[in-house]
Every structure is written in structure tokens, then in C-alpha cells.
Design a protein around this motif. Structure first.
Motif, PDB file in Angstrom:
ATOM      1  N   GLY A   4      51.889 -16.431 -76.666  1.00 38.37           N
ATOM      2  CA  GLY A   4      50.857 -16.167 -77.667  1.00 38.37           C
ATOM      3  C   GLY A   4      49.867 -15.124 -77.193  1.00 38.37           C
ATOM      4  O   GLY A   4      49.402 -14.289 -77.956  1.00 38.37           O
ATOM      5  N   ASN A   5      49.544 -15.172 -75.890  1.00 45.75           N
ATOM      6  CA  ASN A   5      48.607 -14.204 -75.331  1.00 45.75           C
ATOM      7  C   ASN A   5      49.175 -12.789 -75.406  1.00 45.75           C
ATOM      8  O   ASN A   5      48.446 -11.835 -75.663  1.00 45.75           O
ATOM      9  N   ASN A   6      50.487 -12.643 -75.170  1.00 42.12           N
ATOM     10  CA  ASN A   6      51.101 -11.316 -75.276  1.00 42.12           C
ATOM     11  C   ASN A   6      50.986 -10.763 -76.690  1.00 42.12           C
ATOM     12  O   ASN A   6      50.741  -9.566 -76.866  1.00 42.12           O
ATOM     13  N   TRP A   7      51.164 -11.608 -77.687  1.00 41.22           N
ATOM     14  CA  TRP A   7      51.042 -11.133 -79.073  1.00 41.22           C
ATOM     15  C   TRP A   7      49.621 -10.676 -79.360  1.00 41.22           C
ATOM     16  O   TRP A   7      49.399  -9.693 -80.056  1.00 41.22           O
ATOM     17  N   ASP A  82      56.192  -3.733 -71.609  1.00 34.84           N
ATOM     18  CA  ASP A  82      55.164  -3.245 -70.691  1.00 34.84           C
ATOM     19  C   ASP A  82      54.288  -4.399 -70.188  1.00 34.84           C
ATOM     20  O   ASP A  82      53.974  -4.483 -68.997  1.00 34.84           O
ATOM     21  N   LEU A  83      53.921  -5.292 -71.097  1.00 35.83           N
ATOM     22  CA  LEU A  83      53.101  -6.445 -70.709  1.00 35.83           C
ATOM     23  C   LEU A  83      53.848  -7.335 -69.716  1.00 35.83           C
ATOM     24  O   LEU A  83      53.269  -7.817 -68.746  1.00 35.83           O
ATOM     25  N   ASP A  84      55.146  -7.554 -69.960  1.00 33.75           N
ATOM     26  CA  ASP A  84      55.953  -8.384 -69.060  1.00 33.75           C
ATOM     27  C   ASP A  84      56.080  -7.731 -67.685  1.00 33.75           C
ATOM     28  O   ASP A  84      56.017  -8.405 -66.668  1.00 33.75           O
ATOM     29  N   GLN A  85      56.252  -6.415 -67.665  1.00 30.40           N
ATOM     30  CA  GLN A  85      56.416  -5.701 -66.394  1.00 30.40           C
ATOM     31  C   GLN A  85      55.120  -5.675 -65.576  1.00 30.40           C
ATOM     32  O   GLN A  85      55.153  -5.622 -64.362  1.00 30.40           O
TER      33      GLN A  85
END
Length: 87
Positions: A4-7, A82-85
Motif C-alpha cells: 500500500g505504501n508503494n502505491w 524503482d521503488l522495489d530496487q
């Protein structure tokens, strides 16, 4: 799967990117929204954008008054990757 934070970060990045491309600050965004009957203070908008939390209606209204570029599934996926990396 994205959290949810990534969204929320996707929302934040999309809005901030569109504001940056157009050189629009929060007060000007507030003024543009007021022109279409949406009352949001600059401080309120700053808080909502920085948290990435806003209703879908406000998100779309912001994109409209910024005359935003099309948001594609591919661009959203790029942000999520990008957020995951960078996590």
C-alpha cells in the motif's frame, strides 16, 4: 506485489513530477483547483501529495488542472520497480 505504501509513493511521484515539469507550486495548484470549484489550501495539498493519500477524484482533478501527460500502466510499473530496487 506492491505494498500500500508503494502505491502511495506512485501517487506522490506522479503528482510531483507533473508539478515539476510545469513549474507549478502548491499555491498555484490550489488556485488552479479553485478555478474549477475545488477548494484545497496549499498546505492541505502539500500534505496530501507528500503522503500520497487522496481520493481518486482529487487525484484526477489535479492531473486535469496540471494538463498532465497520460499515465500509462508502463509508467506506473517503472515507478514500482524503482521503488522495489531502492527499498
Amino acid at each position: 506485489m506492491a505494498s500500500g505504501n508503494n502505491w502511495r509513493q506512485v501517487v506522490q511521484r506522479v503528482v510531483k513530477s507533473e508539478m515539476s515539469v510545469r513549474g507549478v507550486k502548491y499555491q498555484a495548484l490550489s488556485d488552479r483547483l479553485a478555478e474549477i470549484g475545488i477548494v484545497q489550501s496549499a498546505d492541505n495539498l502539500r500534505n496530501k501529495v507528500n503522503k500520497g493519500i487522496m481520493g481518486a477524484d482529487l487525484f484526477l482533478q489535479i492531473l486535469m488542472v496540471l494538463n498532465a501527460r497520460a499515465v500509462s500502466c508502463e509508467s506506473i510499473e517503472e515507478i514500482l520497480v524503482d521503488l522495489d530496487q531502492n527499498a
